[in-house]
Design a protein around this motif. Structure first.
Motif, mmCIF file in Angstrom:
data_model
loop_
_atom_site.group_PDB
_atom_site.id
_atom_site.type_symbol
_atom_site.label_atom_id
_atom_site.label_comp_id
_atom_site.label_asym_id
_atom_site.label_seq_id
_atom_site.Cartn_x
_atom_site.Cartn_y
_atom_site.Cartn_z
ATOM 1 N N GLN A 2 0.829 -1.203 0.000
ATOM 2 C CA GLN A 2 0.000 0.000 0.000
ATOM 3 C C GLN A 2 0.864 1.255 0.000
ATOM 4 N N SER A 3 0.454 2.249 -0.747
ATOM 5 C CA SER A 3 1.181 3.516 -0.798
ATOM 6 C C SER A 3 0.664 4.439 0.300
ATOM 7 N N THR A 4 1.581 5.045 1.014
ATOM 8 C CA THR A 4 1.244 5.957 2.097
ATOM 9 C C THR A 4 2.081 7.214 1.932
ATOM 10 N N THR A 5 1.483 8.357 2.175
ATOM 11 C CA THR A 5 2.243 9.592 2.201
ATOM 12 C C THR A 5 2.288 10.063 3.649
ATOM 13 N N GLN A 28 17.678 15.377 4.474
ATOM 14 C CA GLN A 28 16.813 15.552 3.306
ATOM 15 C C GLN A 28 15.366 15.198 3.621
ATOM 16 N N LEU A 29 15.161 14.148 4.422
ATOM 17 C CA LEU A 29 13.793 13.779 4.801
ATOM 18 C C LEU A 29 13.167 14.879 5.656
ATOM 19 N N ALA A 30 13.904 15.381 6.620
ATOM 20 C CA ALA A 30 13.391 16.455 7.472
ATOM 21 C C ALA A 30 13.037 17.683 6.641
ATOM 22 N N SER A 31 13.869 17.997 5.675
ATOM 23 C CA SER A 31 13.593 19.130 4.799
ATOM 24 C C SER A 31 12.313 18.890 3.994
ATOM 25 N N GLU A 161 18.471 11.052 -2.374
ATOM 26 C CA GLU A 161 17.193 11.588 -2.852
ATOM 27 C C GLU A 161 16.210 10.458 -3.162
ATOM 28 N N ALA A 162 16.707 9.386 -3.759
ATOM 29 C CA ALA A 162 15.858 8.230 -4.069
ATOM 30 C C ALA A 162 15.377 7.546 -2.797
ATOM 31 N N LEU A 163 16.245 7.475 -1.802
ATOM 32 C CA LEU A 163 15.850 6.860 -0.530
ATOM 33 C C LEU A 163 14.757 7.678 0.152
ATOM 34 N N VAL A 164 14.897 8.991 0.117
ATOM 35 C CA VAL A 164 13.875 9.853 0.714
ATOM 36 C C VAL A 164 12.540 9.671 -0.010
ATOM 37 N N ARG A 165 12.577 9.600 -1.323
ATOM 38 C CA ARG A 165 11.328 9.359 -2.075
ATOM 39 C C ARG A 165 10.683 8.042 -1.668
ATOM 40 N N ILE A 167 10.973 6.539 1.241
ATOM 41 C CA ILE A 167 10.421 6.706 2.582
ATOM 42 C C ILE A 167 9.072 7.414 2.514
ATOM 43 N N LEU A 168 8.998 8.442 1.713
ATOM 44 C CA LEU A 168 7.786 9.251 1.647
ATOM 45 C C LEU A 168 6.628 8.557 0.924
ATOM 46 N N HIS A 169 6.927 7.611 0.062
ATOM 47 C CA HIS A 169 5.870 7.022 -0.781
ATOM 48 C C HIS A 169 5.872 5.496 -0.776
ATOM 49 N N THR A 170 6.194 4.912 0.336
ATOM 50 C CA THR A 170 6.206 3.455 0.418
ATOM 51 C C THR A 170 4.811 2.926 0.677
#
Length: 170
Positions: A2-5, A28-31, A161-165, A167-170
């Motif tokens: 499932q995708s979560t933001t 980067q995640l905090a930003s 940057e890819a890792l942050v994406r 995290i944000l959209h897993t």
């Protein structure tokens, strides 16, 4: 899956051994979430830093006050209904359980990769007290996230940057 933001009230621990990129990804995640970033290493006592600088692995007793201080930061953010990103090795399940006791909704992003890549990154760092000699002890201590722990494992071969994406959209 499932995708979560995630929102600005989510509290994250970016975990893994030294040299895996916790600070870079965490900043980067905090930003991206527009929440505070806390560098877990800044909470170590002078004695702990001196031990690590000398190549001596920390014990659970050495880490106790450090983990309690991080627990307090997480708890305070939860009580303020504020998001937070914290870099913290969180090598053992018991450490993560202590941090999670401050916030049952706490999420972990485990940055993982091959020893050779992590060692190369550690050797390339300037002005960091953690010697590469301690990498093997950290890897031996590491207890990966378990199925009942809220979080994800990410491959550090990817750019931050890819890792942050992820995290944000897993």
């Amino acid at each position: 899956m499932q995708s979560t933001t995630y929102d600005r009230q989510t509290r994250w621990v970016i975990m893994g051994v030294s040299g895996c990129g916790k600070s870079s990804v965490g900043l980067q995640l905090a930003s991206a979430l527009e929440v505070p970033f806390l560098e877990g290493d800044a909470y170590h006592s002078y004695a702990n830093v001196a031990k690590m600088t000398a190549g001596v692995p920390l014990t659970d007793t050495d880490r106790a006050d450090w983990l309690r201080a991080l627990h307090t930061e997480i708890r305070d953010a939860r009580l303020r209904h504020s998001g937070l990103v914290l870099s913290c090795s969180s090598l053992k399940r018991s450490y993560r359980d202590l941090l999670r006791s401050a916030d049952p909704a706490l999420r972990f992003a485990h940055l993982a990769g091959p020893r050779e890549l992590i060692a190369a990154r550690m050797q390339a760092r300037k002005d960091h007290y953690m010697p590469t000699a301690l990498l093997d002890s950290q890897l031996a201590t590491l207890e990966p996230l378990q199925d009942d722990e809220a979080g994800m494992v990410l491959d550090i071969a990817q750019e931050p940057e890819a890792l942050v994406r992820q995290i944000l959209h897993t």
